[in-house]
Design a protein around this motif. Structure first.
Motif, mmCIF file in Angstrom:
data_model
loop_
_atom_site.group_PDB
_atom_site.id
_atom_site.type_symbol
_atom_site.label_atom_id
_atom_site.label_comp_id
_atom_site.label_asym_id
_atom_site.label_seq_id
_atom_site.Cartn_x
_atom_site.Cartn_y
_atom_site.Cartn_z
ATOM 1 N N ARG A 1 -11.940 13.491 7.289
ATOM 2 C CA ARG A 1 -12.884 13.092 8.328
ATOM 3 C C ARG A 1 -12.131 12.704 9.593
ATOM 4 N NH1 ARG A 1 -15.279 10.902 3.436
ATOM 5 N NH2 ARG A 1 -17.553 11.129 3.372
ATOM 6 N N ARG B 1 -12.739 9.766 12.497
ATOM 7 C CA ARG B 1 -13.553 8.564 12.665
ATOM 8 C C ARG B 1 -13.246 7.929 14.018
ATOM 9 N NH1 ARG B 1 -12.970 5.518 6.944
ATOM 10 N NH2 ARG B 1 -15.019 4.623 7.451
ATOM 11 N N ASP C 1 -18.370 2.747 7.344
ATOM 12 C CA ASP C 1 -19.029 3.302 8.525
ATOM 13 C C ASP C 1 -20.177 2.410 8.969
ATOM 14 O OD1 ASP C 1 -17.395 5.426 8.957
ATOM 15 O OD2 ASP C 1 -18.819 6.968 8.343
ATOM 16 N N ASP D 1 -8.516 10.624 9.896
ATOM 17 C CA ASP D 1 -8.510 9.969 8.580
ATOM 18 C C ASP D 1 -8.271 11.062 7.547
ATOM 19 O OD1 ASP D 1 -8.764 8.146 6.567
ATOM 20 O OD2 ASP D 1 -10.870 7.676 6.939
ATOM 21 N N LEU E 1 -9.624 3.302 5.048
ATOM 22 C CA LEU E 1 -9.096 4.576 5.515
ATOM 23 C C LEU E 1 -8.243 5.155 4.390
ATOM 24 C CD1 LEU E 1 -7.839 3.506 9.079
ATOM 25 C CD2 LEU E 1 -10.091 4.405 8.468
ATOM 26 N N ILE F 1 -16.789 1.150 13.212
ATOM 27 C CA ILE F 1 -16.173 2.458 12.957
ATOM 28 C C ILE F 1 -17.238 3.432 12.475
ATOM 29 C CG2 ILE F 1 -15.539 2.010 10.532
ATOM 30 C CD1 ILE F 1 -12.854 3.460 11.157
ATOM 31 N N TYR F 2 -17.067 4.714 12.849
ATOM 32 C CA TYR F 2 -18.059 5.737 12.539
ATOM 33 C C TYR F 2 -17.354 7.061 12.250
ATOM 34 C CZ TYR F 2 -21.028 2.333 14.917
ATOM 35 O OH TYR F 2 -21.659 1.170 15.291
ATOM 36 N N THR F 3 -17.921 7.849 11.355
ATOM 37 C CA THR F 3 -17.447 9.217 11.132
ATOM 38 C C THR F 3 -18.107 10.135 12.155
ATOM 39 O OG1 THR F 3 -17.042 8.925 8.771
ATOM 40 C CG2 THR F 3 -17.440 11.173 9.533
ATOM 41 N N THR G 1 -20.375 16.618 11.849
ATOM 42 C CA THR G 1 -20.430 15.827 10.624
ATOM 43 C C THR G 1 -20.879 16.621 9.410
ATOM 44 O OG1 THR G 1 -22.607 15.056 11.327
ATOM 45 C CG2 THR G 1 -20.741 13.606 11.764
#
Length: 759
Positions: free
Chosen positions: A417, A419, A385, A412, A394, A438-440, A69
């Motif tokens: 990123r 995700r 996120d 994405d 997105l 949803i998460y990065t 990240t």
């Protein structure tokens, strides 16, 4: 739509200078700066006592794992899971992505442009890709659209696809590197492909290729047999879908008679059917491997069918039959463990699912054959996120994959990123996740980075700086290429280029951030540049800029006066070479009406002449500051002359006149303390010298006006430290400099190192 946006993106990804592997010669500015490599005497201490001409590494080394990240990704556009491992393709590099940790580990790709590097180490290879696959032996398969090839990184030493391979090396297995459409029925390695964007491996081990710009799907057979209704020979290539003419037709008939348009992605489902992202047609299509019922339709082996999308680009249809819905340039498709189709509905900025059977998937009740959005709210942007995926923003997701835990992993792309839509609550990729949110998990979102003017340089953001220089005052000059600006870090407080500056702070001195050509005769900070790739300071302190894509050399005056035959005002910008037309002409005449190619580097010699790396023309040119004889030629002030290279890209001429030698896309130039011209002969993987006088330099006896190689043996790689520099291997050296003790410093770009040759 003809796929222009994304084919344009493909060209962008390969056409831009690679920034992730370009080591700066001076690391003093930018928020991610590492240890600074000084160009003064301190860097020479490690070389004390060494003989002249010996090379050593002074900065940089093999990349290692990094927290995902915190990385800046260039163009995340492909993800794939196989054999318990995840892979992320970031345009010109491939990383492993582990759902158990937060680390990305590089496995292939140098991040640089240039020749592919067939049979060399995968980490040194150059490619442009979004399509990857993993075969049954664990080998990584790469659709290299930049070189019109399909390539394999060997997971172990052995013979694969008819090629003897060594572990960790990369090999071409399909495509001869030339753009075209030929070779069906013959050896895959001799066939022509056209920007292959996707690749898959079927159950028989065959390579399935989305030959995108040829509008076909092709198969390189792994063994002899009958596949997709055709008799195939091991190692040969065959078209299995599409007739080669872009269009949309053929449903219900033989796949080879159908028309596709820019197929970007291809997968093989659990039944062995080929699933195709027919991107410009905004549909998902299937070539049946056997006769039977699939995706709610009765299919015949070898025929093609649309299973999602109605052929009209748009957004509609959620909760209803997938074939009635509208998609918009769907560029990626995969199949999850339940057999559902997962679609990267790119220009709708959504990920959608076509249910293979009735049930609950991704937290939603679904009906067989219907389509549903599972991520993205349709607004291009970045948000959401830690919240439900369907409420998140997105930005042109290009690909999606499903990991071994069932989580949906999304490239994405324009958010830079990767995700994850969590399938269940737990800890994945080093973070706690809640089902449906949803998460990065990779990428910090920074790519177009510009900030910090007027503040500490170490906190500023740069974007792809490709040139640096130090003015006589000690100020650091930076070609902040992708921010289309020239910037300066002040070494002392004062007024420079018409601006008051504070020591240690950074300032823009040329360019308004918009790519173009404007502003001559006015303030440099409101002028437009395009692809500034090199900077230098002349004896008067003026800033000289290689305005690469404008095919010009421009000057920002440090003080008011007459320079290069032009009356200049402090802080204003002026063109001193090039008429803006790409070409090669004008030698012996006025520099401002000459044609230059794409120029990459500039320098100023001891006589004040401008020295230009005219990269595209494979020559070095000089604009005379005064009338006299330089580099063995009589020159007139303000006129332009070629001093090295004959205009043909290649390698020849060592030991003879520099103007009769061949160079190959030289990107950097510098002057050493004796006045010799030092050239980064980039695609020859060498550094060369044009001697200004007869004598011994870098351990070589030289004749004035002749050219000599002083580093690099022409082999692309990394070898030779602590030995003679001329016998070492370099990998696309982009820039050169000479420090005070006279040692030559080389930006060994694709090796991600700074190396030094003792003077």
């Amino acid at each position: 739509m003809s796929g222009g946006r994304f084919l344009g993106l493909a060209r962008l990804v390969w056409g831009m200078p690679a920034v992730v592997a370009v080591p700066a010669l001076v690391a003093l500015a930018g928020g991610q700066a590492g240890a600074a490599a000084r160009l003064d005497g301190t860097v020479a201490q490690s070389a004390a006592g060494q003989a002249a001409g010996v090379i050593s590494t002074v900065a940089g080394g093999p990349g290692g794992p990094a927290k995902a990240t915190t990385l800046t990704l260039f163009h995340p556009c492909g993800v794939r899971f196989a054999g318990g491992r995840g892979y992320l393709v970031d345009g010109a590099a491939v990383y492993t992505l582990s759902r158990g940790t937060d680390q990305l580990v590089p496995v292939a790709g140098s991040g640089a442009n240039g020749p592919g590097g067939n049979r060399g180490l995968a980490a040194d290879a150059n490619f442009g890709s979004c399509g990857i696959a993993v075969d049954g032996a664990g080998n990584l398969v790469i659709a290299d659209r930049a070189h019109n090839e399909v390539r394999v990184v060997a997971a172990s030493t052995g013979t694969f696809y008819g090629v003897s391979m060594s572990v960790g090396h990369i090999y071409d297995v399909a495509g001869d590197g030339k753009l075209g459409y030929s070779g069906d029925g013959g050896l895959a390695i001799k066939a022509q492909l056209a920007q292959p964007y996707g690749v898959a491996v079927d159950g028989a081990g065959n390579l399935v290729i989305a030959d995108t710009s040829n509008a076909v799907i092709r198969v390189a057979a792994a063994r002899t047999g009958t596949f997709y209704g055709q008799a195939m020979t091991a190692g040969h290539i065959y078209t299995v879908a599409g007739d080669g003419a872009p269009g949309y037709s053929g449903d219900g008939g033989p796949a080879t008679s159908a028309k596709l348009d820019d197929p970007y992605g291809v997968r093989v489902d659990h039944a062995g059917n080929l699933v195709i992202a027919d991107s410009t047609n905004s549909v998902i299509r299937v070539v049946a491997a056997d006769t039977g019922r699939f995706y709610g339709q009765t299919m015949t082996a070898g025929d093609i069918y649309t299973v999602a999308g109605n052929g009209t680009g748009g957004f509609s249809g959620d909760g209803g039959p997938a074939t009635h819905a509208e998609l918009s340039f769907a560029s990626g498709v995969t199949v999850d463990a339940a057999g559902n189709l997962v679609i990267a509905d790119t220009l709708n900025s959504r990920v959608r699912v076509v249910a293979s059977h009735t049930g609950t998937f991704y937290g939603m009740a679904m009906t067989a054959g219907d389509i549903y959005t599972v991520a993205g709210n349709g607004t291009e942007g970045f948000s959401g996120d830690g919240s439900p995926a369907t409420s998140a923003e997105l930005n042109d997701p290009i690909a999606a994959a499903v990991d071994g835990t069932g989580n949906l992993v999304i490239a994405d792309s324009f958010n830079n990123r990767v995700r994850v839509l969590a399938a269940s609550t737990g800890t994945f990729y080093g973070m706690a996740m809640t089902a449906g949110d949803i998460y990065t998990v990779a990428g910090n979102g920074d790519y177009y980075n510009y900030s910090g003017d007027g503040g500490p340089a170490i906190s500023a953001q740069l974007e792809g700086p490709t040139g640096v220089a130090v003015a006589g005052s000690g100020n650091l000059l930076i070609a902040d290429t992708y921010n289309v600006r020239a910037r300066m870090v002040a070494s002392a407080s004062g007024t420079f280029y018409g601006q008051p500056m504070t020591a240690g702070d950074i300032y823009t001195v040329a360019g308004d951030g918009t790519a173009g050509y404007s502003g001559d005769g006015g303030p440099a900070t409101i002028a437009e540049l395009d692809g500034p790739s090199g900077v230098a300071a002349d004896g008067s302190g003026n800033l000289v800029i290689a305005d690469g894509s404008n095919h010009r050399v421009r000057v920002v005056a440090a003080s008011s006066g007459m320079f290069y035959g032009v009356t200049m005002t402090a802080g204003d910008i002026y063109t001193v070479a090039g008429d803006g037309v790409a070409g090669y002409s004008g030698d012996g005449g006025q520099a401002t009406i000459a044609e230059l190619g794409s120029i990459s580097g500039v320098a100023v010699d001891g006589s004040g002449n401008l020295v230009i790396a005219d990269t595209a023309n494979s020559v070095i040119r000089v604009v005379a500051a005064q009338t006299g004889t330089f580099y063995g030629q009589p020159m007139t002030a303000g006129n332009i002359y070629t001093v090295a290279g004959d205009g043909t890209a290649g390698f020849s001429g060592n030991g003879g006149p520099a103007t009769k030698a061949m160079l190959s896309h030289p990107r950097g130039v510098a002057m050493d303390s004796t006045g010799n011209l030092v050239i980064a002969d980039t695609l020859n993987n060498r550094v060369r010298i044009v001697a200004v006088s007869t004598g011994t330099f870098y351990g070589i006896t030289m004749t004035a006006g002749d050219i000599y190689t002083i580093a690099g043996d022409g082999g692309k790689g990394f070898a030779g430290d602590d030995g003679q520099a001329a016998q070492a291997e370099l990998n696309h050296p982009y820039a050169v400099a000479v420090n005070d003790p006279g040692n030559l410093v080389i930006a060994d770009t694709a090796n991600s190192r700074i190396r030094m040759v003792t003077g």
